[in-house]
Motif scaffolding. Structure first.
Motif, mmCIF file in Angstrom:
data_model
loop_
_atom_site.group_PDB
_atom_site.id
_atom_site.type_symbol
_atom_site.label_atom_id
_atom_site.label_comp_id
_atom_site.label_asym_id
_atom_site.label_seq_id
_atom_site.Cartn_x
_atom_site.Cartn_y
_atom_site.Cartn_z
ATOM 1 N N PHE A 25 -91.224 7.606 57.292
ATOM 2 C CA PHE A 25 -92.182 8.595 56.792
ATOM 3 C C PHE A 25 -92.283 8.515 55.271
ATOM 4 O O PHE A 25 -93.368 8.457 54.706
ATOM 5 C CB PHE A 25 -91.742 9.994 57.227
ATOM 6 C CG PHE A 25 -92.580 11.092 56.652
ATOM 7 C CD1 PHE A 25 -93.857 11.328 57.117
ATOM 8 C CD2 PHE A 25 -92.085 11.892 55.636
ATOM 9 C CE1 PHE A 25 -94.639 12.339 56.583
ATOM 10 C CE2 PHE A 25 -92.850 12.907 55.097
ATOM 11 C CZ PHE A 25 -94.133 13.130 55.577
ATOM 12 N N THR A 26 -91.151 8.473 54.592
ATOM 13 C CA THR A 26 -91.136 8.406 53.135
ATOM 14 C C THR A 26 -91.741 7.094 52.644
ATOM 15 O O THR A 26 -92.500 7.071 51.668
ATOM 16 C CB THR A 26 -89.690 8.539 52.620
ATOM 17 O OG1 THR A 26 -89.145 9.758 53.127
ATOM 18 C CG2 THR A 26 -89.632 8.546 51.111
ATOM 19 N N PHE A 30 -94.904 6.193 50.103
ATOM 20 C CA PHE A 30 -94.682 5.328 48.940
ATOM 21 C C PHE A 30 -95.691 4.184 48.913
ATOM 22 O O PHE A 30 -96.277 3.877 47.870
ATOM 23 C CB PHE A 30 -93.254 4.779 48.966
ATOM 24 C CG PHE A 30 -92.961 3.789 47.885
ATOM 25 C CD1 PHE A 30 -92.909 4.187 46.562
ATOM 26 C CD2 PHE A 30 -92.734 2.463 48.192
ATOM 27 C CE1 PHE A 30 -92.643 3.277 45.555
ATOM 28 C CE2 PHE A 30 -92.475 1.546 47.196
ATOM 29 C CZ PHE A 30 -92.425 1.950 45.876
ATOM 30 N N ILE A 31 -95.918 3.540 50.056
ATOM 31 C CA ILE A 31 -96.874 2.437 50.125
ATOM 32 C C ILE A 31 -98.275 2.936 49.825
ATOM 33 O O ILE A 31 -99.072 2.250 49.175
ATOM 34 C CB ILE A 31 -96.787 1.746 51.498
ATOM 35 C CG1 ILE A 31 -95.456 1.002 51.598
ATOM 36 C CG2 ILE A 31 -97.952 0.800 51.727
ATOM 37 C CD1 ILE A 31 -95.143 0.469 52.969
ATOM 38 N N ASP A 38 -107.612 6.457 44.376
ATOM 39 C CA ASP A 38 -107.496 7.912 44.366
ATOM 40 C C ASP A 38 -107.939 8.576 45.666
ATOM 41 O O ASP A 38 -107.203 9.340 46.252
ATOM 42 C CB ASP A 38 -108.287 8.494 43.194
ATOM 43 C CG ASP A 38 -107.681 8.101 41.869
ATOM 44 O OD1 ASP A 38 -106.455 7.897 41.829
ATOM 45 O OD2 ASP A 38 -108.424 7.985 40.893
ATOM 46 N N ARG A 39 -109.151 8.311 46.096
ATOM 47 C CA ARG A 39 -109.656 8.967 47.305
ATOM 48 C C ARG A 39 -108.890 8.496 48.540
ATOM 49 O O ARG A 39 -108.518 9.287 49.394
ATOM 50 C CB ARG A 39 -111.142 8.691 47.472
ATOM 51 C CG ARG A 39 -111.722 9.420 48.653
ATOM 52 C CD ARG A 39 -113.239 9.360 48.648
ATOM 53 N NE ARG A 39 -113.737 10.084 49.793
ATOM 54 C CZ ARG A 39 -114.505 9.566 50.731
ATOM 55 N NH1 ARG A 39 -114.879 8.312 50.652
ATOM 56 N NH2 ARG A 39 -114.910 10.286 51.743
ATOM 57 N N ALA A 40 -108.635 7.201 48.625
ATOM 58 C CA ALA A 40 -107.936 6.649 49.783
ATOM 59 C C ALA A 40 -106.515 7.202 49.869
ATOM 60 O O ALA A 40 -106.019 7.482 50.961
ATOM 61 C CB ALA A 40 -107.920 5.132 49.714
ATOM 62 N N VAL A 41 -105.859 7.343 48.729
ATOM 63 C CA VAL A 41 -104.490 7.877 48.722
ATOM 64 C C VAL A 41 -104.474 9.281 49.302
ATOM 65 O O VAL A 41 -103.626 9.615 50.122
ATOM 66 C CB VAL A 41 -103.896 7.856 47.295
ATOM 67 C CG1 VAL A 41 -102.604 8.641 47.238
ATOM 68 C CG2 VAL A 41 -103.677 6.434 46.839
ATOM 69 N N SER A 42 -105.419 10.107 48.910
ATOM 70 C CA SER A 42 -105.477 11.473 49.417
ATOM 71 C C SER A 42 -105.708 11.490 50.920
ATOM 72 O O SER A 42 -105.067 12.245 51.648
ATOM 73 C CB SER A 42 -106.610 12.249 48.747
ATOM 74 O OG SER A 42 -106.486 12.200 47.363
ATOM 75 N N GLU A 43 -106.614 10.629 51.393
ATOM 76 C CA GLU A 43 -106.923 10.601 52.815
ATOM 77 C C GLU A 43 -105.751 10.078 53.639
ATOM 78 O O GLU A 43 -105.434 10.625 54.689
ATOM 79 C CB GLU A 43 -108.162 9.739 53.061
ATOM 80 C CG GLU A 43 -109.426 10.374 52.520
ATOM 81 C CD GLU A 43 -110.634 9.461 52.640
ATOM 82 O OE1 GLU A 43 -110.487 8.327 53.126
ATOM 83 O OE2 GLU A 43 -111.726 9.906 52.235
ATOM 84 N N ALA A 46 -102.957 12.685 53.758
ATOM 85 C CA ALA A 46 -103.305 13.751 54.714
ATOM 86 C C ALA A 46 -103.124 13.252 56.149
ATOM 87 O O ALA A 46 -102.632 13.991 57.014
ATOM 88 C CB ALA A 46 -104.736 14.206 54.486
ATOM 89 N N ALA A 47 -103.499 11.999 56.410
ATOM 90 C CA ALA A 47 -103.345 11.439 57.758
ATOM 91 C C ALA A 47 -101.881 11.311 58.146
ATOM 92 O O ALA A 47 -101.494 11.613 59.280
ATOM 93 C CB ALA A 47 -104.039 10.078 57.839
ATOM 94 N N VAL A 48 -101.041 10.870 57.203
ATOM 95 C CA VAL A 48 -99.602 10.728 57.480
ATOM 96 C C VAL A 48 -98.999 12.099 57.766
ATOM 97 O O VAL A 48 -98.222 12.269 58.712
ATOM 98 C CB VAL A 48 -98.882 10.043 56.309
ATOM 99 C CG1 VAL A 48 -97.369 10.144 56.440
ATOM 100 C CG2 VAL A 48 -99.307 8.592 56.212
#
Length: 54
Positions: A25-26, A30-31, A38-43, A46-48
């Motif tokens: 999970f962690t 990190f990956i 920016d946008r992809a990281v947020s999405e 949220a999915a994880v």
């Protein structure tokens, strides 16, 4: 009070599975941060988190 586990499982296997799950999970978060979009990281974050609740 003593907790028992059904089947052939032992407490070491339960704790080992929990540790591996926590590491996975962690590492997924990190990956996601390494991707640095920016946008992809947020999405993805949220999915994880949503997958972890489900």
């Amino acid at each position: 009070m003593t907790l028992t586990i059904r089947g052939n499982l032992v407490w070491g296997q339960v704790f080992g599975g929990a540790a591996v799950s926590g590491i996975g999970f962690t590492e997924s978060l990190f990956i996601t941060d390494l991707a640095s979009l920016d946008r992809a990281v947020s999405e993805v974050r949220a999915a994880v988190l949503a997958a972890q609740k489900g």
